[in-house]
Design an enzyme around this catalytic site. Structure first.
Site, PDB file in Angstrom:
ATOM      1  N   LYS A   1       0.857  -1.186   0.000  1.00 47.07           N
ATOM      2  CA  LYS A   1       0.000   0.000   0.000  1.00 47.07           C
ATOM      3  C   LYS A   1       0.895   1.239   0.000  1.00 47.07           C
ATOM      4  O   LYS A   1       1.768   1.393   0.869  1.00 47.07           O
ATOM      5  CB  LYS A   1      -0.859  -0.018   1.261  1.00 47.07           C
ATOM      6  CG  LYS A   1      -2.316   0.229   1.000  1.00 47.07           C
ATOM      7  CD  LYS A   1      -3.087   0.036   2.276  1.00 47.07           C
ATOM      8  CE  LYS A   1      -4.513   0.465   2.095  1.00 47.07           C
ATOM      9  NZ  LYS A   1      -5.257   0.375   3.349  1.00 47.07           N
TER      10      LYS A   1
HETATM   11  O1  G3P Z   1      -9.726   1.237   4.036  1.00 40.71           O
HETATM   12  C1  G3P Z   1      -9.348   2.454   4.590  1.00 40.71           C
HETATM   13  C2  G3P Z   1      -9.922   2.553   5.937  1.00 40.71           C
HETATM   14  O2  G3P Z   1      -9.246   1.755   6.846  1.00 40.71           O
HETATM   15  C3  G3P Z   1     -10.063   3.944   6.433  1.00 40.71           C
HETATM   16  O3  G3P Z   1     -11.298   3.968   7.010  1.00 40.71           O
HETATM   17  O4  G3P Z   1     -13.055   4.744   8.468  1.00 40.71           O
HETATM   18  O5  G3P Z   1     -10.667   5.415   8.903  1.00 40.71           O
HETATM   19  O6  G3P Z   1     -11.919   6.372   6.984  1.00 40.71           O
HETATM   20  P1  G3P Z   1     -11.758   5.198   7.887  1.00 40.71           P
END
Ligand code: G3P
Length: 215
Positions: free
Chosen positions: A83
């Site tokens: 990533k």
């Molecule tokens: O896949 C990306 C994710 O882990 C981020 O999610 O909810 O932190 O925006 P969030």
């Protein structure tokens, strides 16, 4: 549509895999920081449970540092995908890694323009963060439609991972648009399973069955 689980928690991964619905895993430094084991140990264990792609993120900002980190992470298992953050240096790293046949997932994508460059650089996956766009009053799902259209126009092979998924509708809308993958937190997977009418139906069937002789 493929479903990845967005977590570094081994218990959650095992349970979702047992449900037979998991095609891969995405992690990030925030998710790894929630666990008590060292990051590499967790990633190794995840790769022993899941045969599909497992994303592991670099935490350096210069291209050379990213490549070095990527090569170390890639040694963990064959199914590791690197990533990479969506920056100029990140795109340079993607090109080099693609030439070395190391798979990449470019993360923190927030615009169609960024996604176009990700595909041009030769990434295997792009991760548009829809929940965070919704949080800032932009329609995250519109970004998925735009990227899908651009990639279809030119036959780009980069797969769209709908990320920052916050609720079941995000998953359903991603599937309607035809996104390649949605990466879903365990709590949202549980919400996807549930329907009140299913629970009521089960209860009624069980109660009625008690009223009749079985043999
Ligand atoms: O896949 C990306 C994710 O882990 C981020 O999610 O909810 O932190 O925006 P969030």
């Amino acid at each position: 549509m493929k479903i990845f689980i967005d977590t570094a928690n081994i218990k959650e991964i095992r349970e979702a895999v047992e449900m037979g619905i998991i095609d891969g895993v995405t992690t990030n430094p925030t998710l790894l920081a929630k666990e008590s084991q060292p990051a590499i140990q967790i990633l190794r264990e995840i790769c022993s449970i899941v045969s599909g792609p497992v994303s592991a993120e670099v935490v350096t900002l210069d291209t050379e540092g990213m490549i070095k980190e990527a090569e170390e992470l890639a040694k963990i298992a064959k199914n590791i995908v690197i990533k990479i953050p969506l920056t100029k240096n990140g795109l340079k790293a993607v090109r080099i890694l693609a030439d070395r046949r190391i798979k990449t997932n470019v993360t923190l994508c927030f615009s169609p323009a960024q996604a176009l460059l990700v595909a041009k650089a030769g990434a295997d996956y792009v991760s548009p963060f829809i929940g965070r766009l919704d949080d800032s009053s932009h329609r995250g799902m519109d970004l998925i439609s735009d990227i899908k259209r651009i990639y279809q126009n030119y036959g780009f092979k980069t797969q769209i991972i709908v990320a920052s998924v916050r609720n079941p509708l995000h998953v359903v809308d991603a599937a309607k648009i035809g996104a390649d993958i949605a990466t879903v937190p365990f709590a949202v997977i549980e919400q996807l399973v549930k329907h009140p009418l299913t629970d009521i139906g089960i209860q009624r069937f069980f109660e009625d069955y008690k009223k009749i002789p079985v043999r």
